[in-house]
Write an enzyme that holds these catalytic residues in place. Structure first.
Site, PDB file in Angstrom:
ATOM      1  N   THR A  11      -5.935   2.344   2.469  1.00 18.16           N
ATOM      2  CA  THR A  11      -5.396   1.311   1.810  1.00 18.16           C
ATOM      3  C   THR A  11      -4.536   0.490   2.677  1.00 18.16           C
ATOM      4  O   THR A  11      -4.895   0.438   3.983  1.00 18.16           O
ATOM      5  CB  THR A  11      -4.542   1.800   0.663  1.00 18.16           C
ATOM      6  OG1 THR A  11      -4.025   1.067   0.049  1.00 18.16           O
ATOM      7  CG2 THR A  11      -3.392   2.729   1.431  1.00 18.16           C
ATOM      8  N   LYS A  19      -7.275  -2.504   5.597  1.00 23.57           N
ATOM      9  CA  LYS A  19      -9.258  -2.374   5.251  1.00 23.57           C
ATOM     10  C   LYS A  19      -9.598  -4.034   6.206  1.00 23.57           C
ATOM     11  O   LYS A  19     -10.613  -3.256   6.074  1.00 23.57           O
ATOM     12  CB  LYS A  19      -8.986  -2.748   3.511  1.00 23.57           C
ATOM     13  CG  LYS A  19      -8.567  -1.871   2.515  1.00 23.57           C
ATOM     14  CD  LYS A  19      -8.679  -2.084   1.244  1.00 23.57           C
ATOM     15  CE  LYS A  19      -8.180  -1.215   0.614  1.00 23.57           C
ATOM     16  NZ  LYS A  19      -8.185  -1.772  -0.922  1.00 23.57           N
ATOM     17  N   ASN A  48     -13.054  -0.318   2.771  1.00 21.87           N
ATOM     18  CA  ASN A  48     -11.944   0.498   1.535  1.00 21.87           C
ATOM     19  C   ASN A  48     -11.903   2.494   2.227  1.00 21.87           C
ATOM     20  O   ASN A  48     -11.217   3.003   1.819  1.00 21.87           O
ATOM     21  CB  ASN A  48     -11.027   0.409   0.646  1.00 21.87           C
ATOM     22  CG  ASN A  48     -12.362   1.087  -0.317  1.00 21.87           C
ATOM     23  OD1 ASN A  48     -13.220   1.256  -0.396  1.00 21.87           O
ATOM     24  ND2 ASN A  48     -11.787   1.251  -1.755  1.00 21.87           N
ATOM     25  N   ASP A  85     -14.304  -0.946  -3.724  1.00 24.99           N
ATOM     26  CA  ASP A  85     -12.907  -1.669  -4.934  1.00 24.99           C
ATOM     27  C   ASP A  85     -13.574  -2.287  -5.474  1.00 24.99           C
ATOM     28  O   ASP A  85     -13.027  -1.814  -7.238  1.00 24.99           O
ATOM     29  CB  ASP A  85     -11.891  -2.959  -3.637  1.00 24.99           C
ATOM     30  CG  ASP A  85     -10.614  -1.414  -3.392  1.00 24.99           C
ATOM     31  OD1 ASP A  85     -10.982  -0.632  -3.440  1.00 24.99           O
ATOM     32  OD2 ASP A  85     -10.743  -2.293  -2.588  1.00 24.99           O
ATOM     33  N   ALA A 105      -6.234 -14.157  -4.373  1.00 20.09           N
ATOM     34  CA  ALA A 105      -8.073 -14.042  -3.280  1.00 20.09           C
ATOM     35  C   ALA A 105      -7.742 -13.894  -1.939  1.00 20.09           C
ATOM     36  O   ALA A 105      -8.018 -14.355  -1.417  1.00 20.09           O
ATOM     37  CB  ALA A 105      -8.125 -16.084  -3.039  1.00 20.09           C
ATOM     38  N   GLY A 106      -7.183 -12.520  -2.234  1.00 20.00           N
ATOM     39  CA  GLY A 106      -5.873 -12.355  -0.997  1.00 20.00           C
ATOM     40  C   GLY A 106      -7.663 -11.054  -1.241  1.00 20.00           C
ATOM     41  O   GLY A 106      -8.676 -10.798  -1.623  1.00 20.00           O
ATOM     42  N   ALA A 123      -8.124  -7.663  -1.684  1.00 15.62           N
ATOM     43  CA  ALA A 123      -8.857  -7.246  -3.339  1.00 15.62           C
ATOM     44  C   ALA A 123      -9.960  -8.207  -4.120  1.00 15.62           C
ATOM     45  O   ALA A 123     -10.718  -7.447  -4.215  1.00 15.62           O
ATOM     46  CB  ALA A 123      -7.896  -6.313  -3.942  1.00 15.62           C
ATOM     47  N   ASN A 162      -5.527 -19.488  -7.348  1.00 10.73           N
ATOM     48  CA  ASN A 162      -5.088 -18.701  -6.330  1.00 10.73           C
ATOM     49  C   ASN A 162      -4.176 -19.875  -5.804  1.00 10.73           C
ATOM     50  O   ASN A 162      -4.484 -20.811  -6.113  1.00 10.73           O
ATOM     51  CB  ASN A 162      -5.764 -18.401  -5.066  1.00 10.73           C
ATOM     52  CG  ASN A 162      -4.979 -17.480  -4.017  1.00 10.73           C
ATOM     53  OD1 ASN A 162      -4.138 -16.672  -4.686  1.00 10.73           O
ATOM     54  ND2 ASN A 162      -4.617 -18.010  -2.661  1.00 10.73           N
TER      55      ASN A 162
HETATM   56  P1  NDP Z   1      -3.676  -9.367  -0.320  1.00 12.97           P
HETATM   57  O1  NDP Z   1      -2.161  -9.705   0.250  1.00 12.97           O
HETATM   58  O2  NDP Z   1      -4.644  -9.652   0.489  1.00 12.97           O
HETATM   59  O3  NDP Z   1      -3.327 -10.732  -1.212  1.00 12.97           O
HETATM   60  C1  NDP Z   1      -2.200 -11.611  -1.643  1.00 12.97           C
HETATM   61  C2  NDP Z   1      -3.191 -12.081  -3.141  1.00 12.97           C
HETATM   62  O4  NDP Z   1      -1.633 -12.188  -3.666  1.00 12.97           O
HETATM   63  C3  NDP Z   1      -2.701 -13.743  -2.519  1.00 12.97           C
HETATM   64  O5  NDP Z   1      -4.131 -14.462  -3.369  1.00 12.97           O
HETATM   65  C4  NDP Z   1      -1.928 -14.323  -2.365  1.00 12.97           C
HETATM   66  O6  NDP Z   1      -1.952 -15.926  -2.995  1.00 12.97           O
HETATM   67  C5  NDP Z   1      -1.282 -13.755  -4.000  1.00 12.97           C
HETATM   68  N1  NDP Z   1       0.120 -14.184  -4.432  1.00 12.97           N
HETATM   69  C6  NDP Z   1       1.533 -12.815  -3.359  1.00 12.97           C
HETATM   70  N2  NDP Z   1       2.333 -13.464  -4.252  1.00 12.97           N
HETATM   71  C7  NDP Z   1       2.231 -13.839  -5.636  1.00 12.97           C
HETATM   72  C8  NDP Z   1       2.730 -14.742  -6.104  1.00 12.97           C
HETATM   73  N3  NDP Z   1       4.295 -14.939  -6.426  1.00 12.97           N
HETATM   74  N4  NDP Z   1       2.386 -15.522  -7.033  1.00 12.97           N
HETATM   75  C9  NDP Z   1       0.773 -16.153  -7.265  1.00 12.97           C
HETATM   76  N5  NDP Z   1       0.471 -15.379  -5.747  1.00 12.97           N
HETATM   77  C10 NDP Z   1       0.853 -14.732  -5.734  1.00 12.97           C
HETATM   78  O7  NDP Z   1      -2.652  -8.084  -1.204  1.00 12.97           O
HETATM   79  P2  NDP Z   1      -4.115  -7.433  -1.794  1.00 12.97           P
HETATM   80  O8  NDP Z   1      -5.344  -7.766  -2.100  1.00 12.97           O
HETATM   81  O9  NDP Z   1      -4.385  -6.155  -1.130  1.00 12.97           O
HETATM   82  O10 NDP Z   1      -3.903  -6.764  -3.651  1.00 12.97           O
HETATM   83  C11 NDP Z   1      -3.166  -7.646  -4.338  1.00 12.97           C
HETATM   84  C12 NDP Z   1      -3.031  -6.815  -5.652  1.00 12.97           C
HETATM   85  O11 NDP Z   1      -4.424  -5.677  -5.701  1.00 12.97           O
HETATM   86  C13 NDP Z   1      -1.982  -5.473  -5.269  1.00 12.97           C
HETATM   87  O12 NDP Z   1      -0.867  -5.765  -5.924  1.00 12.97           O
HETATM   88  C14 NDP Z   1      -2.890  -4.414  -5.921  1.00 12.97           C
HETATM   89  O13 NDP Z   1      -1.367  -2.738  -5.221  1.00 12.97           O
HETATM   90  C15 NDP Z   1      -3.820  -4.316  -6.291  1.00 12.97           C
HETATM   91  N6  NDP Z   1      -5.478  -3.095  -5.750  1.00 12.97           N
HETATM   92  C16 NDP Z   1      -5.322  -2.841  -6.466  1.00 12.97           C
HETATM   93  C17 NDP Z   1      -6.472  -1.600  -6.487  1.00 12.97           C
HETATM   94  C18 NDP Z   1      -6.327  -0.488  -7.475  1.00 12.97           C
HETATM   95  O14 NDP Z   1      -7.305   0.162  -7.062  1.00 12.97           O
HETATM   96  N7  NDP Z   1      -6.028  -0.771  -8.601  1.00 12.97           N
HETATM   97  C19 NDP Z   1      -6.693  -1.722  -5.311  1.00 12.97           C
HETATM   98  C20 NDP Z   1      -6.716  -3.162  -4.109  1.00 12.97           C
HETATM   99  C21 NDP Z   1      -5.322  -3.692  -4.351  1.00 12.97           C
HETATM  100  P3  NDP Z   1      -1.790 -16.638  -1.770  1.00 12.97           P
HETATM  101  O15 NDP Z   1      -3.014 -16.443  -0.566  1.00 12.97           O
HETATM  102  O16 NDP Z   1      -1.360 -17.935  -2.105  1.00 12.97           O
HETATM  103  O17 NDP Z   1      -0.689 -15.956  -0.113  1.00 12.97           O
END
Ligand code: NDP
Length: 273
Positions: A62, A66, A87, A102, A128-129, A131, A151
């Site tokens: 996690t 990843k 993952n 995932d 677009a992170g 996940a 995003n």
């Molecule tokens: P990352 O850090 O890789 O990506 C974060 C993303 O969120 C980016 O696109 C970022 O945008 C955006 N972001 C962060 N803050 C804001 C904000 N205030 N407003 C708009 N966009 C925002 O995180 P992950 O992709 O790893 O995780 C994302 C979510 O998915 C988390 O909540 C995590 O807990 C959940 N998750 C759930 C899983 C499940 O099994 N249910 C599995 C994996 C993840 P920018 O590019 O502009 O920075």
């Protein structure tokens, strides 16, 4: 001695993986021992190696490891390569094999548990992170009419569109001021909910009665879910179903038997109303 598995992450305070895998083992009669290991931020590869050489059989990975999980692998399964992240690791002799469940977990939760079709529907993916990247191909494989990605940093959404355009109909969300498409399913894959914030992703619209899916879990009615409800969403879900479904896929990959997920999801779900 039982076969040993673990989840590695940092921080790991709220991990549900040991509860989920222990429930799967009890249900299937598999003898496994599953623990949580908070690896140092600069010590993921070393922690994997210590666990593997002491007889560990596999690891769930996690945040924030990843990407590193893919790099420590000696072999990558196609889903992990396509997602650019892993993952789940399986140890087989000297091999470390990387997978990514995932996306398949999310799609299974939507189709099988929530009974919401994706085929022919318009989906919006916020974020677009890591996940988001992992769920794009499994969503496109389910045959939507269109997958829109929005995003905060638009260039990252463009990168995802360019990476996955060959897999199905995919576009980047409208620039400011444009009329938003009405989406049947809106998925929040930003991490804003972890800080109880509304994601800043511009305007969006959800079809009346549509599904709003929050990837974060255990956070109750997040600002995104509240907002989606106010915009007309008829069904709200958080990521607990996705979490349990990806765990079930990992369990099957490791043990060759797929556990039943509904009772485990029921035990972990918290009300969203
Ligand atoms: P990352 O850090 O890789 O990506 C974060 C993303 O969120 C980016 O696109 C970022 O945008 C955006 N972001 C962060 N803050 C804001 C904000 N205030 N407003 C708009 N966009 C925002 O995180 P992950 O992709 O790893 O995780 C994302 C979510 O998915 C988390 O909540 C995590 O807990 C959940 N998750 C759930 C899983 C499940 O099994 N249910 C599995 C994996 C993840 P920018 O590019 O502009 O920075």
């Amino acid at each position: 001695m039982s076969d040993r598995y673990a989840v590695l992450g940092n921080p790991l305070r709220h991990t549900k993986s040991p509860i989920i895998h222990t429930a799967f083992a009890r249900q299937t009669g598999e003898e496994i021992d599953y623990c949580a290991i908070e690896a140092p931020l600069a010590g993921f590869a070393a922690s994997v190696e210590t666990f593997r050489t002491s007889g560990g059989k596999g690891i769930n990975v996690t945040a924030p490891f990843k990407l590193e999980a893919l790099n420590v692998a000696t072999r990558q399964m196609p889903r992990a390569t396509e997602a650019g992240a892993s993952n789940c690791l399986k140890f087989d002799g000297t091999e470390i094999i990387a997978e990514n469940f995932d996306g398949v977990g999310l799609v299974r939760d939507i189709l099988d548990n929530l009974k919401v079709p994706i085929k022919g529907k318009r989906l919006l993916l916020l974020g677009a992170g890591g996940a988001a990247r992992g769920v794009v191909i499994p969503i496109l494989d389910a045959g939507p009419a269109l997958l829109t990605i929005q995003n905060r940093t638009r260039s990252k959404a463009v990168t995802l569109r360019e990476a996955f355009a060959d897999h199905g109909p995919i576009e980047v969300g409208p620039s400011e001021g444009a009329v938003a498409t009405l989406h049947d399913i809106v998925i929040n894959a930003t991490s804003a909910s972890l800080r109880a914030e509304m994601p800043e992703v511009g305007e969006y619209a959800i079809a009346r009665g549509g599904l709003a899916y929050e990837l974060a879990y255990g956070k109750g009615l997040t600002p995104f879910l509240q907002d989606a409800k106010a915009r007309g969403a008829g069904m709200l879900a958080d990521g607990v179903g996705m979490l349990v479904e990806q765990a079930a896929e990992a369990f099957r990959w490791w043990r060759g038997i797929r556990p039943n997920t509904s009772a485990v999801i029921g035990d972990l779900k918290i009300p969203l109303e």
